[in-house]
Design an enzyme around this catalytic site. Structure first.
Site, mmCIF file in Angstrom:
data_model
loop_
_atom_site.group_PDB
_atom_site.id
_atom_site.type_symbol
_atom_site.label_atom_id
_atom_site.label_comp_id
_atom_site.label_asym_id
_atom_site.label_seq_id
_atom_site.Cartn_x
_atom_site.Cartn_y
_atom_site.Cartn_z
ATOM 1 N N ASN A 84 51.751 -1.383 57.559
ATOM 2 C CA ASN A 84 52.507 -2.426 56.854
ATOM 3 C C ASN A 84 53.897 -1.916 56.475
ATOM 4 O O ASN A 84 54.447 -2.308 55.446
ATOM 5 C CB ASN A 84 51.719 -2.885 55.616
ATOM 6 C CG ASN A 84 52.245 -4.195 55.046
ATOM 7 O OD1 ASN A 84 52.788 -5.027 55.767
ATOM 8 N ND2 ASN A 84 52.115 -4.373 53.737
ATOM 9 N N ASP A 91 46.035 7.803 60.553
ATOM 10 C CA ASP A 91 45.220 6.969 59.694
ATOM 11 C C ASP A 91 44.275 7.835 58.866
ATOM 12 O O ASP A 91 43.510 8.623 59.435
ATOM 13 C CB ASP A 91 44.414 6.016 60.591
ATOM 14 C CG ASP A 91 44.032 4.772 59.857
ATOM 15 O OD1 ASP A 91 43.694 4.893 58.662
ATOM 16 O OD2 ASP A 91 44.097 3.693 60.456
ATOM 17 N N SER A 120 45.283 -0.887 39.860
ATOM 18 C CA SER A 120 45.898 -2.207 39.657
ATOM 19 C C SER A 120 45.337 -2.884 38.418
ATOM 20 O O SER A 120 44.163 -2.709 38.075
ATOM 21 C CB SER A 120 45.592 -3.061 40.884
ATOM 22 O OG SER A 120 45.900 -4.406 40.639
ATOM 23 N N TYR A 129 39.506 -6.912 47.600
ATOM 24 C CA TYR A 129 40.623 -5.999 47.311
ATOM 25 C C TYR A 129 40.474 -5.420 45.900
ATOM 26 O O TYR A 129 40.537 -4.206 45.695
ATOM 27 C CB TYR A 129 41.974 -6.730 47.433
ATOM 28 C CG TYR A 129 43.074 -6.046 46.666
ATOM 29 C CD1 TYR A 129 43.655 -4.885 47.145
ATOM 30 C CD2 TYR A 129 43.498 -6.533 45.418
ATOM 31 C CE1 TYR A 129 44.631 -4.222 46.416
ATOM 32 C CE2 TYR A 129 44.473 -5.882 44.693
ATOM 33 C CZ TYR A 129 45.037 -4.729 45.192
ATOM 34 O OH TYR A 129 45.993 -4.065 44.465
ATOM 35 N N LYS A 151 39.571 -1.397 44.265
ATOM 36 C CA LYS A 151 40.262 -0.630 43.216
ATOM 37 C C LYS A 151 39.257 -0.185 42.142
ATOM 38 O O LYS A 151 39.312 0.946 41.658
ATOM 39 C CB LYS A 151 41.393 -1.454 42.591
ATOM 40 C CG LYS A 151 42.560 -1.729 43.543
ATOM 41 C CD LYS A 151 43.274 -0.453 43.982
ATOM 42 C CE LYS A 151 44.383 -0.698 44.985
ATOM 43 N NZ LYS A 151 44.876 0.535 45.623
ATOM 44 N N TYR A 159 48.869 -0.661 37.970
ATOM 45 C CA TYR A 159 50.137 -1.383 38.048
ATOM 46 C C TYR A 159 49.939 -2.838 37.702
ATOM 47 O O TYR A 159 48.978 -3.464 38.124
ATOM 48 C CB TYR A 159 50.724 -1.386 39.459
ATOM 49 C CG TYR A 159 50.724 -0.072 40.187
ATOM 50 C CD1 TYR A 159 50.889 1.131 39.520
ATOM 51 C CD2 TYR A 159 50.569 -0.045 41.576
ATOM 52 C CE1 TYR A 159 50.897 2.326 40.214
ATOM 53 C CE2 TYR A 159 50.581 1.148 42.269
ATOM 54 C CZ TYR A 159 50.730 2.332 41.578
ATOM 55 O OH TYR A 159 50.731 3.506 42.286
ATOM 56 N N LEU A 183 55.085 -12.972 45.398
ATOM 57 C CA LEU A 183 56.073 -13.954 44.961
ATOM 58 C C LEU A 183 57.524 -13.579 45.319
ATOM 59 O O LEU A 183 58.247 -14.377 45.917
ATOM 60 C CB LEU A 183 55.948 -14.154 43.440
ATOM 61 C CG LEU A 183 56.948 -15.120 42.810
ATOM 62 C CD1 LEU A 183 56.762 -16.533 43.356
ATOM 63 C CD2 LEU A 183 56.812 -15.114 41.278
HETATM 64 C C1 UD1 Z 1 47.723 -9.498 42.619
HETATM 65 C C2 UD1 Z 1 47.094 -8.576 41.613
HETATM 66 C C3 UD1 Z 1 47.797 -7.270 41.639
HETATM 67 C C4 UD1 Z 1 47.795 -6.704 43.037
HETATM 68 C C5 UD1 Z 1 48.481 -7.681 43.960
HETATM 69 C C6 UD1 Z 1 48.403 -7.174 45.379
HETATM 70 C C7 UD1 Z 1 46.178 -9.764 39.681
HETATM 71 C C8 UD1 Z 1 46.443 -10.317 38.332
HETATM 72 N N1 UD1 Z 1 47.199 -9.167 40.277
HETATM 73 O O1 UD1 Z 1 49.014 -9.790 42.169
HETATM 74 O O2 UD1 Z 1 47.144 -6.373 40.798
HETATM 75 O O3 UD1 Z 1 48.420 -5.481 43.091
HETATM 76 O O4 UD1 Z 1 47.788 -8.905 43.900
HETATM 77 O O5 UD1 Z 1 49.084 -8.033 46.257
HETATM 78 O O6 UD1 Z 1 45.095 -9.852 40.223
HETATM 79 N N2 UD1 Z 1 52.930 -17.078 43.696
HETATM 80 C C9 UD1 Z 1 53.432 -18.322 44.038
HETATM 81 N N3 UD1 Z 1 53.849 -18.526 45.313
HETATM 82 C C10 UD1 Z 1 53.811 -17.552 46.271
HETATM 83 C C11 UD1 Z 1 53.316 -16.268 45.914
HETATM 84 C C12 UD1 Z 1 52.877 -16.073 44.616
HETATM 85 O O7 UD1 Z 1 53.482 -19.230 43.207
HETATM 86 O O8 UD1 Z 1 54.189 -17.830 47.428
HETATM 87 C C13 UD1 Z 1 52.483 -16.849 42.324
HETATM 88 C C14 UD1 Z 1 51.020 -16.432 42.238
HETATM 89 O O9 UD1 Z 1 50.179 -17.551 42.198
HETATM 90 C C15 UD1 Z 1 51.036 -15.605 40.946
HETATM 91 C C16 UD1 Z 1 52.415 -14.979 40.928
HETATM 92 O O10 UD1 Z 1 53.212 -15.771 41.807
HETATM 93 O O11 UD1 Z 1 50.900 -16.436 39.842
HETATM 94 C C17 UD1 Z 1 52.437 -13.553 41.417
HETATM 95 O O12 UD1 Z 1 51.768 -13.505 42.650
HETATM 96 P P1 UD1 Z 1 51.755 -12.207 43.569
HETATM 97 O O13 UD1 Z 1 53.131 -11.674 43.725
HETATM 98 O O14 UD1 Z 1 50.987 -12.541 44.809
HETATM 99 O O15 UD1 Z 1 50.952 -11.142 42.725
HETATM 100 P P2 UD1 Z 1 49.518 -11.279 41.989
HETATM 101 O O16 UD1 Z 1 48.638 -12.207 42.708
HETATM 102 O O17 UD1 Z 1 49.755 -11.487 40.539
#
Ligand code: UD1
Length: 339
Positions: free
Chosen positions: A35, A58, A125, A150, A154, A177, A200
């Site tokens: 990745n 790996d 995490s 996942y 952890k 984290y 996000l």
């Molecule tokens: C999750 C885990 C984190 C882990 C990570 C790995 C939890 C609380 N957190 O992060 O520990 O390391 O996955 O990838 O379990 N969102 C949108 N639109 C998008 C993408 C995300 O609205 O296209 C929102 C999600 O719904 C969330 C926030 O943004 O509310 C953050 O999302 P993201 O960046 O994917 O991280 P987590 O899911 O919080």
């Protein structure tokens, strides 16, 4: 002092390699590039002026792992990032996640013990807390049943490390984290997921640069200040610095117990819309987004109580959300050649 960084060409790994080198550590990277890309090594070199040693293989390959550790039996410590981390994919392909994340950890632990390498920092995490009953969440909060394979890897990894530490001379620190975002100020390294981003902030910056059409905001009916889900976003450079502190703590024998756990977060919860607003403020761009339904497996809100890390590690996240989104945007623009 020589440190192995597994997953050292990845997002958090690459920023940690830079901080380690800048604090005088010699770094060896192992990454299978599943990745990430090999030219991250050059980017690191151009930031620090020091080329880290890099081996591509790996870590689920036991023989290669064992041969690597025999060759590098002078390591002072290992920071183990290399793992799969896409929550949704882990639900589709649980065995891929269990095999990759757990077998590699066991191979590393076995090799560390065989070669008397004493110190492990493990990339854990906040997902281990699930939806906590009490916020902010401290290290004492109970571990909830994992929401995804996942997350379960952890939790299991922490247990595997705990049992191994008990039965050996190994020391370990698990760093939990919260949500690392942002990029190095040089904009030479940053978050570069292969394919469509799950997280996000890369989705925001890739939408703004024109690579994605629209950001979907997952859910606006959460019990939060604006209805969107709340997380504790932390600048990746702040996070990387905590790894150097953890390594030094182990090398200088400052640990209180042979297995310690620390939260790495800012202590502030921000909603998805808060992050979007910050991005729009610092970039001057209008983000194309729409509200859609909730994403399966997402928790409503979680943010850290970083008191224990702040006091015990003498480390504190310093950067603001605007610094986080601005650095992520700068990285995206430089990487796509639009600056
Ligand atoms: C999750 C885990 C984190 C882990 C990570 C790995 C939890 C609380 N957190 O992060 O520990 O390391 O996955 O990838 O379990 N969102 C949108 N639109 C998008 C993408 C995300 O609205 O296209 C929102 C999600 O719904 C969330 C926030 O943004 O509310 C953050 O999302 P993201 O960046 O994917 O991280 P987590 O899911 O919080």
């Amino acid at each position: 002092m020589k440190i192995l960084v597994t997953g050292g060409t990845g997002f958090i790994g690459s920023h940690t390699v830079v901080e380690l080198q800048q604090q005088g550590y010699e770094v060896v990277i192992v990454d299978n590039l599943s990745n990430s890309q090999a030219d991250v090594v050059d980017a690191i070199t151009s930031i620090t002026g020091i080329k880290p040693h890099f081996e591509q293989f790996d870590l689920i390959d036991r023989e290669k792992t064992s041969a690597f550790f025999k060759k590098h039996n002078d390591l002072s410590g290992v920071i183990h990032f290399a793992a799969f981390k896409a929550v949704g994919e882990s639900v589709e392909k649980p065995l891929l996640y269990y095999r990759n994340n757990l077998v590699s950890l066991m191979n590393i632990l076995e090799s560390m013990i065989e070669n008397n390498i004493p110190n492990l920092v493990f990339s854990s995490s906040c997902t281990v807390y699930g939806q906590p009953d009490v916020l902010p969440v401290s290290e004492k909060a109970p571990i909830k049943k994992a929401e995804s394979p996942y997350g379960n890897t952890k939790q299991i990894s922490e247990e595997v490390i705990f049992d191994t530490v008990k039965s050996s001379k190994l020391n370990a620190i698990a760093l939990r984290y919260f949500n690392p975002i942002g990029a190095h100020e040089s904009a030479k390294i940053g978050e570069l997921p292969i394919g469509v981003p799950n997280n996000l902030v890369p989705f925001i910056t890739q939408t703004a640069i024109g690579l994605r059409n629209q950001l979907s905001v997952f859910g606006e009916d959460y019990n939060t200040h604006d209805g969107t889900a709340v997380r504790d976003y932390i600048h990746v450079v702040d996070l990387a610095k905590a790894h150097v502190v953890a390594v030094r703590r182990m090398i200088e024998s400052k640990m209180k117990q042979s297995f310690e756990i620390f939260n790495l977060g800012t202590g502030t919860g921000l909603s998805v819309l808060d992050v979007i607003k910050s991005f729009e403020r610092v970039s001057g761009e209008k983000l194309n987004y729409k509200i859609v339904g909730r994403r399966a497996g997402d928790v409503e809100q979680v943010w850290a109580d970083p008191t224990y890390s702040n006091e015990e590690l003498g480390w504190k996240a310093m950067k603001t959300v605007d610094e986080m989104t601005a650095s992520a945007w700068k990285w995206e623009k430089v990487y796509r050649g639009k600056r």
